[in-house]
Design a protein around this motif. Structure first.
Motif, PDB file in Angstrom:
ATOM      1  N   CYS A   1     -80.563 -11.106 -44.141  1.00  0.00           N
ATOM      2  CA  CYS A   1     -80.673 -12.314 -43.319  1.00  0.00           C
ATOM      3  C   CYS A   1     -82.110 -12.690 -42.947  1.00  0.00           C
ATOM      4  CB  CYS A   1     -79.858 -12.139 -42.038  1.00  0.00           C
ATOM      5  SG  CYS A   1     -78.073 -12.103 -42.307  1.00  0.00           S
ATOM      6  N   ILE A   2     -83.014 -11.730 -42.902  1.00  0.00           N
ATOM      7  CA  ILE A   2     -84.397 -12.024 -42.517  1.00  0.00           C
ATOM      8  C   ILE A   2     -85.373 -11.626 -43.616  1.00  0.00           C
ATOM      9  CG2 ILE A   2     -86.210 -11.662 -40.799  1.00  0.00           C
ATOM     10  CD1 ILE A   2     -83.794 -13.138 -39.703  1.00  0.00           C
TER      11      ILE A   2
ATOM     12  N   ARG B   1     -91.143 -16.633 -40.008  1.00  0.00           N
ATOM     13  CA  ARG B   1     -92.245 -15.675 -39.858  1.00  0.00           C
ATOM     14  C   ARG B   1     -92.412 -15.277 -38.398  1.00  0.00           C
ATOM     15  NH1 ARG B   1     -97.117 -16.438 -38.157  1.00  0.00           N
ATOM     16  NH2 ARG B   1     -97.004 -18.705 -38.425  1.00  0.00           N
ATOM     17  N   GLU B   2     -92.415 -16.234 -37.509  1.00  0.00           N
ATOM     18  CA  GLU B   2     -92.582 -15.936 -36.084  1.00  0.00           C
ATOM     19  C   GLU B   2     -91.401 -15.138 -35.537  1.00  0.00           C
ATOM     20  OE1 GLU B   2     -95.144 -19.956 -34.874  1.00  0.00           O
ATOM     21  OE2 GLU B   2     -92.940 -19.993 -34.936  1.00  0.00           O
ATOM     22  N   PHE B   3     -90.220 -15.498 -35.979  1.00  0.00           N
ATOM     23  CA  PHE B   3     -89.024 -14.788 -35.525  1.00  0.00           C
ATOM     24  C   PHE B   3     -89.053 -13.340 -36.006  1.00  0.00           C
ATOM     25  CE2 PHE B   3     -84.563 -13.492 -35.898  1.00  0.00           C
ATOM     26  CZ  PHE B   3     -84.072 -13.843 -34.641  1.00  0.00           C
TER      27      PHE B   3
ATOM     28  N   ALA C   1     -91.606 -11.501 -36.684  1.00  0.00           N
ATOM     29  CA  ALA C   1     -92.610 -10.747 -35.943  1.00  0.00           C
ATOM     30  C   ALA C   1     -92.052 -10.261 -34.609  1.00  0.00           C
ATOM     31  CB  ALA C   1     -93.856 -11.608 -35.718  1.00  0.00           C
ATOM     32  N   GLU C   2     -91.287 -11.106 -33.928  1.00  0.00           N
ATOM     33  CA  GLU C   2     -90.687 -10.709 -32.653  1.00  0.00           C
ATOM     34  C   GLU C   2     -89.616  -9.639 -32.863  1.00  0.00           C
ATOM     35  OE1 GLU C   2     -91.774 -11.865 -29.517  1.00  0.00           O
ATOM     36  OE2 GLU C   2     -93.352 -12.397 -30.958  1.00  0.00           O
ATOM     37  N   VAL C   3     -88.843  -9.770 -33.933  1.00  0.00           N
ATOM     38  CA  VAL C   3     -87.840  -8.741 -34.248  1.00  0.00           C
ATOM     39  C   VAL C   3     -88.518  -7.396 -34.482  1.00  0.00           C
ATOM     40  CG1 VAL C   3     -86.135  -8.005 -35.968  1.00  0.00           C
ATOM     41  CG2 VAL C   3     -86.134 -10.378 -35.144  1.00  0.00           C
ATOM     42  N   CYS C   4     -89.603  -7.400 -35.227  1.00  0.00           N
ATOM     43  CA  CYS C   4     -90.311  -6.155 -35.522  1.00  0.00           C
ATOM     44  C   CYS C   4     -90.900  -5.541 -34.254  1.00  0.00           C
ATOM     45  CB  CYS C   4     -91.414  -6.406 -36.546  1.00  0.00           C
ATOM     46  SG  CYS C   4     -90.799  -6.784 -38.208  1.00  0.00           S
ATOM     47  N   ARG C   5     -91.471  -6.368 -33.400  1.00  0.00           N
ATOM     48  CA  ARG C   5     -92.029  -5.845 -32.143  1.00  0.00           C
ATOM     49  C   ARG C   5     -90.946  -5.193 -31.300  1.00  0.00           C
ATOM     50  NH1 ARG C   5     -94.979 -10.967 -32.368  1.00  0.00           N
ATOM     51  NH2 ARG C   5     -97.169 -10.522 -32.885  1.00  0.00           N
TER      52      ARG C   5
END
Length: 669
Positions: free
Chosen positions: A90-91, A121-123, A125-129
């Motif tokens: 999904c990502i 891309r922004e989403f 990055a937040e998922v990874c954080r």
């Protein structure tokens, strides 16, 4: 239904030719949906091989066998030996593609001035954080993490971050009070919960963390709580040292890249609870292939034509399976999601339609109850807005009645867009019945069974019923979306679904197929009404009442008659439309006569009761069994899924019934 009755909508040849379904039919060499259904039912493994290839389903390690039924149908295993992850499909799949810089999530708060947009891309990055932050707390593979959140961007970031680290996500309805939370957190063995300090609801600050704190006093196994600061100083939010952590503080220094955990294809990914008629809620287990293989790819893409260019909007809480639909359907195909905090008619009655207009929604999902509520504001409220962006309409959650279906078709779809009605449930992780753009429509109809589910309509003994006869919906074999048992309760799983009629899955819906091959759900089979020896579902009678234009919602139930013994009597609980006087005895007589005219004198109701609200679940299904229990007296069963428990007390007062002992209720907010 008579075959000579005209259809309300008929597909054009161009629409059929250009559909995703036609592309799939061409791929597999079938000429029609019906022939495809027959082939898929005969070989479900073949179907999923083709679905995964058509939809480019991603695996880290390929499976060695698509389907293993050696332990029996209830324990079927899919994609044996394969490894994957929902986040991979999904990502991660969009990294390096054109979709990466396109918007994925568009959010609007209850105050329309509050808006946020996140690209893929922004989403990511937040998922990874967040994934890093969760790992720092010691969370990882197999840990259950509760998600007790309103509709915020962080809700969907958390959805994918939990799955990314290999943990198991437990969505929780944001309207729950302490007792429903305790039941689920204990049963699921949750180690952590992600929540917010609160949310806006109709202009008021509604707390979440404070409610959760009450539940956590009885669930000491929850070691960590991550809190999104939505309300700031508007709510007092005590934080327990060592257990509670502010989201923004934990996220501040985390890196924006992280690998996704490689998970066994059959590993539990989502633990979503559905309420039983009695007893504790049932924990349904979705794996990393089940929900994507059923609802997302098979049902919504191939059958219901969702595409990469679509913007999806289905106003729902994360605690219902539509929350997972909102997360996974647009993200799998590189589309976008509109997310809205609050309710559809606040701060004004046109809010829902304004959201569709302003954010250029193309694929709109609704529950029929939402439309019945919006009908009260009149068609003028819809006509004020430009809905030309809409490409397709979709509905699910409960059976329609004719009047709201036609209202939605006429005013939202302008008489040209089909309503792709779907029906399934948490237990099957997808659809049992679907509607396609290949088939004509009548109000509340379905085109046919979902692919490969082995659907049949039978009587109490499991024998197929004749065309036009109401019967029980069963599935003759397992399909990829079905729950992997019930959480920590294999015996209840078999008892609830596989042992009711031995050898088939009994879903609990009453269904009828008409002479044109269209299907209709007539209510839950435990809502059966038997009059003069004939079984019927409540929807058929409710149709007659809403068609009068005097009531917007109805619950028709059957209760034992003290004089006639086993004869069942119809009782109507109605919500009048604006301008209709519910105290007028003539209204009750008018509604009663509508049933007699449509069904016959033997169906004349013993009573007609008017209330302000009907008891509903968080996914807006009317709880007829609760209405029946209050009216006739008896066990109310599990009420933890009710979104409006005050409606039960209101009905009890209006009927002059004594208070009944009830299990835990949802929050009244």
């Amino acid at each position: 239904m008579n075959a000579k009755i005209p259809f309300d909508w008929t597909p054009t040849p161009e629409l059929k030719q250009d559909s995703v379904l036609s592309a799939f039919l061409r791929r597999v060499g079938e000429s029609s949906y019906e022939s495809l259904c027959a082939r898929a039912d005969a070989d479900p493994a073949w179907l999923m091989e083709e679905v995964f290839a058509f939809c480019d389903f991603r695996f880290y390690r390929p499976y060695t066998r698509m389907l293993d039924t050696s332990r029996g149908q209830p324990w079927s295993q899919w994609c044996v030996g394969g490894t994957t992850n929902i986040v991979l499909n999904c990502i991660d799949r969009h990294r390096g593609t054109d979709a990466w810089e396109r918007p994925f999530l568009v959010w609007e708060g209850e105050n329309p001035d509050e808006q946020r947009t996140l690209t893929y891309r922004e989403f990511d990055a937040e998922v990874c954080r967040l994934a890093h932050a969760l790992s720092e707390l010691g969370l990882g593979r197999g840990d259950v993490v509760g998600l007790y959140m309103p509709n915020l961007p962080e809700t969907y970031i958390a959805f994918f971050a939990v799955l990314k680290i290999g943990a198991i996500l437990m969505p929780l309805f944001s309207g729950f009070g302490p007792q429903p939370l305790i039941a689920r957190l204990k049963d699921g063995g949750a180690r952590a919960v992600i929540t917010a300090d609160g949310t806006w609801r109709r202009g008021n600050a509604a707390p979440l963390k404070a409610v959760l704190d009450e539940a956590l006093a009885a669930t000491p196994a929850v070691a960590h709580v991550l809190v999104v600061r939505r309300m700031g100083d508007r709510l007092t939010t005590p934080m327990q040292a060592g257990r509670d952590h502010w989201w923004h503080e934990r996220m501040a220094s985390q890196p924006a890249q992280r690998a996704t955990e490689e998970m066994d294809a059959s590993a539990p990914a989502i633990l979503l609870y559905t309420s039983g008629t009695t007893g504790r809620p049932k924990g349904c287990v979705w794996t990393h292939v089940s929900f994507l293989g059923s609802m997302v790819t098979r049902d919504m893409h191939i059958c219901c034509d969702f595409r990469s260019g679509d913007r999806y909007f289905f106003l729902s809480d994360m605690g219902w399976m539509v929350g997972a639909m909102c997360a996974c359907i647009p993200s799998y195909f590189g589309g976008s999601l509109l997310l809205a905090e609050g309710t559809p008619d606040y701060p004004d009655s046109g809010r829902f339609w304004r959201l569709v207009q302003n954010h250029r929604v193309t694929y709109l999902g609704v529950a029929p109850t939402l439309i019945r509520g919006l009908m009260r504001y009149g068609e003028e409220e819809v006509e004020r807005y430009d809905l030309s962006s809409l490409r397709l309409l979709s509905s699910g959650g409960e059976a329609w009645t004719d009047a709201p279906w036609r209202w939605f078709f006429r005013h939202a779809g302008k008489g040209r867009l089909p309503i792709l009605n779907i029906a399934g449930g948490t237990e099957v992780g997808g659809c049992n019945l679907v509607t396609t753009v290949h088939h004509p429509q009548r109000p509340s109809s379905f085109s046919g069974p979902a692919l490969g589910v082995g659907l049949a309509i039978v009587d109490e003994s499991g024998r197929p019923v004749p065309e036009g006869t109401v019967g029980e919906l069963v599935l003759r074999h397992a399909n990829i979306g079905m729950t992997r048992g019930l959480w920590q309760d294999d015996a209840r799983y078999l008892e609830s679904y596989w042992n009711v009629i031995p050898g088939v899955w009994v879903h609990g819906d009453f269904v009828r197929r008409d002479a044109d091959g269209l299907y209709y759900i007539l209510g839950r089979s435990d809502d059966t009404i038997k009059v003069s020896g004939k079984r019927t579902g409540p929807t058929e009678i409710e149709n007659l009442l809403t068609a009068t234009g005097a009531v917007s919602e109805v619950a028709v139930i059957g209760v034992p008659d003290p004089v006639k013994g086993a004869v069942i009597v119809c009782v109507c609980v109605c919500v009048p439309m604006p301008g209709v006087d519910a105290s007028d005895a003539a209204l009750a007589q008018r509604l009663s006569q509508a049933i007699v005219d449509g069904m016959g004198a033997s169906y004349r109701p013993a009573d007609v009761v008017f209330v302000d609200e009907l008891p509903k679940t968080r996914n807006l299904k009317v709880m007829r069994r609760v209405v029946r229990a209050v009216y006739a007296g008896g066990n109310l069963g599990d009420l933890s899924a009710l979104v409006n428990p005050h409606a039960v007390e209101d009905l009890r007062r209006r009927l002059g019934k004594p208070a009944l002992p009830a299990p835990a209720r949802a929050s009244a907010r």
